[in-house]
Design a protein around this motif. Structure first.
Motif, short mmCIF file in Angstrom:
data_model
loop_
_atom_site.label_atom_id
_atom_site.label_comp_id
_atom_site.label_asym_id
_atom_site.label_seq_id
_atom_site.Cartn_x
_atom_site.Cartn_y
_atom_site.Cartn_z
N GLY A 78 0.76 -1.46 0.23
CA GLY A 78 0.53 0.13 0.21
C GLY A 78 0.85 1.12 0.07
O GLY A 78 0.37 2.35 -0.34
N VAL A 79 1.67 1.01 0.18
CA VAL A 79 3.45 2.11 0.12
C VAL A 79 3.90 1.94 -1.45
O VAL A 79 4.64 1.32 -1.15
CB VAL A 79 3.77 2.70 1.44
N VAL A 80 3.77 3.48 -1.85
CA VAL A 80 4.13 3.10 -3.11
C VAL A 80 5.32 4.12 -3.05
O VAL A 80 5.16 5.04 -3.74
CB VAL A 80 3.04 2.79 -4.26
N ARG A 81 6.47 3.43 -4.58
CA ARG A 81 7.58 4.25 -4.27
C ARG A 81 6.89 4.59 -5.89
O ARG A 81 7.02 3.73 -7.05
CB ARG A 81 8.63 4.03 -4.45
N ILE A 82 7.66 6.35 -6.78
CA ILE A 82 7.37 6.36 -7.66
C ILE A 82 8.67 5.76 -8.33
O ILE A 82 9.80 6.74 -8.06
CB ILE A 82 6.92 7.60 -8.08
N LEU A 83 8.96 5.13 -8.74
CA LEU A 83 10.29 4.76 -10.31
C LEU A 83 10.94 5.88 -11.00
O LEU A 83 11.45 6.20 -11.77
CB LEU A 83 10.77 3.37 -10.35
N LYS A 84 9.39 5.85 -11.16
CA LYS A 84 9.88 6.85 -13.04
C LYS A 84 8.45 7.61 -12.94
O LYS A 84 6.90 6.88 -13.25
CB LYS A 84 9.60 6.30 -13.97
N ASP A 85 8.24 8.97 -12.99
CA ASP A 85 7.39 9.79 -12.75
C ASP A 85 6.93 10.11 -14.47
O ASP A 85 7.43 9.72 -15.01
CB ASP A 85 7.35 11.00 -11.54
N LEU A 86 5.87 10.87 -15.11
CA LEU A 86 5.19 11.49 -16.38
C LEU A 86 6.58 12.55 -16.22
O LEU A 86 6.64 13.38 -15.40
CB LEU A 86 3.55 11.57 -15.50
N GLU A 87 6.52 12.13 -17.64
CA GLU A 87 6.99 13.49 -18.60
C GLU A 87 6.31 14.57 -18.55
O GLU A 87 6.64 15.99 -18.73
CB GLU A 87 8.04 12.71 -19.47
N GLU A 88 5.06 14.24 -18.70
CA GLU A 88 3.38 15.24 -18.57
C GLU A 88 3.19 15.71 -17.48
O GLU A 88 3.09 14.94 -16.26
CB GLU A 88 2.15 14.72 -19.21
N ASP A 89 3.18 16.95 -17.56
CA ASP A 89 1.90 17.80 -16.43
C ASP A 89 0.43 17.17 -16.57
O ASP A 89 -0.29 18.01 -17.75
CB ASP A 89 2.05 19.43 -16.88
N ILE A 90 0.12 16.97 -16.18
CA ILE A 90 -1.84 15.95 -16.55
C ILE A 90 -2.43 17.09 -15.91
O ILE A 90 -3.94 17.25 -15.87
CB ILE A 90 -2.36 14.61 -15.53
N THR A 91 -2.37 18.77 -15.59
CA THR A 91 -3.18 19.99 -15.25
C THR A 91 -3.87 19.87 -15.67
O THR A 91 -3.68 19.94 -17.21
CB THR A 91 -2.50 21.00 -13.86
N ASP A 92 -5.47 20.10 -15.63
CA ASP A 92 -6.51 20.56 -16.59
C ASP A 92 -6.07 19.44 -17.81
O ASP A 92 -7.46 19.72 -19.35
CB ASP A 92 -6.58 21.62 -17.06
N ARG A 93 -6.18 18.32 -18.09
CA ARG A 93 -6.07 17.18 -18.69
C ARG A 93 -6.65 15.63 -18.41
O ARG A 93 -7.24 15.75 -17.46
CB ARG A 93 -4.56 16.14 -19.05
N HIS A 94 -7.60 15.11 -18.99
CA HIS A 94 -8.50 14.26 -18.70
C HIS A 94 -7.00 12.95 -18.82
O HIS A 94 -6.72 12.84 -20.36
CB HIS A 94 -9.64 14.50 -19.95
N THR A 95 -7.54 12.51 -17.66
CA THR A 95 -6.02 11.08 -17.33
C THR A 95 -6.81 10.34 -17.25
O THR A 95 -7.73 10.23 -16.67
CB THR A 95 -5.71 11.75 -16.03
N LEU A 96 -6.04 9.28 -17.89
CA LEU A 96 -6.70 7.94 -17.94
C LEU A 96 -5.78 6.86 -17.52
O LEU A 96 -4.63 6.50 -18.37
CB LEU A 96 -7.47 7.13 -19.11
N ILE A 97 -5.50 6.12 -16.53
CA ILE A 97 -4.32 4.93 -15.83
C ILE A 97 -4.58 4.02 -16.67
O ILE A 97 -6.13 3.08 -16.63
CB ILE A 97 -4.45 5.27 -14.48
N VAL A 98 -3.61 3.40 -17.39
CA VAL A 98 -4.08 2.29 -17.53
C VAL A 98 -3.21 0.92 -17.02
O VAL A 98 -1.83 1.12 -17.26
CB VAL A 98 -3.52 2.22 -19.39
N GLU A 99 -3.92 -0.08 -16.43
CA GLU A 99 -3.75 -0.70 -15.72
C GLU A 99 -3.06 -2.46 -16.30
O GLU A 99 -4.31 -2.37 -16.70
CB GLU A 99 -3.83 -0.84 -14.05
N ASP A 100 -2.25 -3.01 -15.40
CA ASP A 100 -2.86 -4.95 -16.59
C ASP A 100 -3.62 -5.44 -15.37
O ASP A 100 -4.29 -6.10 -15.78
CB ASP A 100 -1.84 -5.59 -16.67
#
Ligand code: IMP
Ligand code: MG
Length: 175
Positions: free
Chosen positions: A77-99
């Protein structure tokens, strides 16, 4: 070489049909908008590659790599971000895609983190879900298939780094 026993749970043709159907729903749901798809590395690379070609909208793609703290095969439940987004998602319609969503802890944490960046909207798509394993409430907009509590591989999903290249989703039984 050690071979793990495996059996096909969801054949490739069924996956392709489902991905096409989800792509059509997304195209309809976001009509008139552009979207940013966020693939969670590494497992989601296959489903992301397939679904993006079924979406008839202006769309961009980005990736995150996350690591769950703690050991073994279960989430802490504690998650470390190994690689963050390149994009700024502010004001954008964002869809997380998971396996695959198991306990839901990883995405629950990620969702909270990304919401602080004030996207226009934030939704989740997962190819697979194991409802019997869920530990937290998680609002998932697009779900491909429910699977039982077995270890699955294929179509991007690995066991110790292997089997991502299988076209079918298979259950694995490692001794
Ligand atoms: P959770 O929802 O936070 O418990 O973790 C989800 C992550 O656990 C997925 O993104 C996978 O990396 C991994 N995972 C869960 N179940 C399986 C499985 O059956 N096969 C391979 N990886 C799995
Ligand atoms: Mg994953």
């Amino acid at each position: 070489m050690v071979q793990d026993e495996r059996s096909v749970l969801i054949p490739s043709e069924e996956i392709q049909a489902k991905v096409r159907e989800m792509g059509e729903r997304i195209t309809e749901d976001y009509k008139g908008e552009s979207i940013l798809l966020v693939g969670i590395l590494r497992g989601a690379f296959v489903v992301l590659a397939d679904i993006v070609r079924e979406i008839d909208l202006p769309c961009e793609v980005d990736f995150m790599d996350l690591s769950s703290y703690g050991m073994g095969t279960t989430s802490s439940g504690v998650v470390r971000i190994l690689k963050d987004l390149e994009e700024d998602i502010t004001d954008r319609h964002t869809l997380i895609v998971e396996d695959i969503i198991d306990t839901g802890l990883t995405l629950s944490y990620l969702r909270k983190t990304l919401l602080t960046r004030k996207p226009a909207s934030l939704e989740i798509l997962t190819l697979l879900t194991k409802p019997s394993r869920r530990q937290v409430e998680l609002d998932v907009k697009y779900t491909g298939f429910e699977v039982p509590d077995v270890f699955v591989v294929g179509y991007g999903i690995d066991y110790a780094g292997r089997y991502r290249n299988l076209p079918d989703i298979c259950a694995i039984d490692s001794e």
